[in-house]
Design a protein around this motif. Sequence first.
Motif, mmCIF file in Angstrom:
data_model
loop_
_atom_site.group_PDB
_atom_site.id
_atom_site.type_symbol
_atom_site.label_atom_id
_atom_site.label_comp_id
_atom_site.label_asym_id
_atom_site.label_seq_id
_atom_site.Cartn_x
_atom_site.Cartn_y
_atom_site.Cartn_z
ATOM 1 N N THR A 128 0.823 -1.217 0.000
ATOM 2 C CA THR A 128 0.000 0.000 0.000
ATOM 3 C C THR A 128 0.853 1.262 0.000
ATOM 4 O O THR A 128 0.387 2.307 -0.446
ATOM 5 N N ILE A 129 2.087 1.173 0.472
ATOM 6 C CA ILE A 129 2.942 2.370 0.546
ATOM 7 C C ILE A 129 3.210 2.942 -0.851
ATOM 8 O O ILE A 129 2.910 4.100 -1.107
ATOM 9 N N PRO A 130 3.755 2.136 -1.804
ATOM 10 C CA PRO A 130 4.027 2.735 -3.119
ATOM 11 C C PRO A 130 2.765 2.973 -3.946
ATOM 12 O O PRO A 130 2.741 3.855 -4.797
ATOM 13 N N SER A 137 -9.546 -0.434 -0.353
ATOM 14 C CA SER A 137 -8.674 -1.305 -1.149
ATOM 15 C C SER A 137 -7.643 -2.005 -0.276
ATOM 16 O O SER A 137 -7.291 -3.155 -0.523
ATOM 17 N N ILE A 138 -7.161 -1.309 0.747
ATOM 18 C CA ILE A 138 -6.209 -1.927 1.670
ATOM 19 C C ILE A 138 -6.876 -3.092 2.395
ATOM 20 O O ILE A 138 -6.292 -4.158 2.549
ATOM 21 N N GLY A 139 -8.117 -2.898 2.830
ATOM 22 C CA GLY A 139 -8.857 -3.963 3.499
ATOM 23 C C GLY A 139 -9.065 -5.163 2.595
ATOM 24 O O GLY A 139 -8.882 -6.311 3.008
ATOM 25 N N LEU A 140 -9.444 -4.912 1.348
ATOM 26 C CA LEU A 140 -9.662 -6.005 0.392
ATOM 27 C C LEU A 140 -8.358 -6.734 0.100
ATOM 28 O O LEU A 140 -8.320 -7.975 0.087
ATOM 29 N N LEU A 141 -7.293 -5.967 -0.123
ATOM 30 C CA LEU A 141 -5.990 -6.566 -0.386
ATOM 31 C C LEU A 141 -5.532 -7.411 0.808
ATOM 32 O O LEU A 141 -5.031 -8.519 0.636
ATOM 33 N N SER A 142 -5.752 -6.918 2.016
ATOM 34 C CA SER A 142 -5.377 -7.667 3.221
ATOM 35 C C SER A 142 -6.189 -8.954 3.339
ATOM 36 O O SER A 142 -5.648 -10.014 3.663
ATOM 37 N N PHE A 143 -7.496 -8.870 3.064
ATOM 38 C CA PHE A 143 -8.356 -10.060 3.126
ATOM 39 C C PHE A 143 -7.893 -11.118 2.123
ATOM 40 O O PHE A 143 -7.794 -12.307 2.458
#
Length: 175
Positions: A128-130, A137-143
């Motif tokens: 998520t940093i770059p 989107s961070i939540g979905l990516l983490s899931f």
Amino acid sequence: MTQRVPPSLPPALPPAANPLDAPSLKRRMACWLYEGMLLFGVVFIAGYLFGTLSQTRHALDNRPGLQAFLFLILGIYFTWFWHRSQTLAMKTWHVKVVSAQGLPLSQSRALLRYLLSWMWFLPPLLLTIPLGLPTGSIGLLSFVWVLIWALLSRFHPQRQFWHDAWAGTRLVSAK
């Protein structure tokens, strides 16, 4: 003449389960989710304590300090309980953490497991940093990553999570 019938053999018993076999992935993930719910209370109390001791008036003030404090508190929590084989969630779901040989964990091995267990969250957070992704989107990516990481245990010879294999630990049934 009466014919003698040989005594019947007892029914074959199922082979004994290996005490070092991993619990089912479903049970380990249920334990993982329950642990997350319990950690809500730990994080809440630790955050309140940090805010009170540091006189932080706004949630975004001193954010790196709060994150470091929570990282330390969670490390103490998990290292303490894993050294004794189980957290409360693990007791509920009858799961224990032991060394690869089936022995209780040392404090240093429990700490190593804590550091390596960040593999559950670190890869998507570092992405998520770059990319500068929004919160949803961070939540979905983490899931998605958690799902992938859990399923990768199917490729381990003993069905263990990879961070456990790297730490020299394993999850076993406590029944």
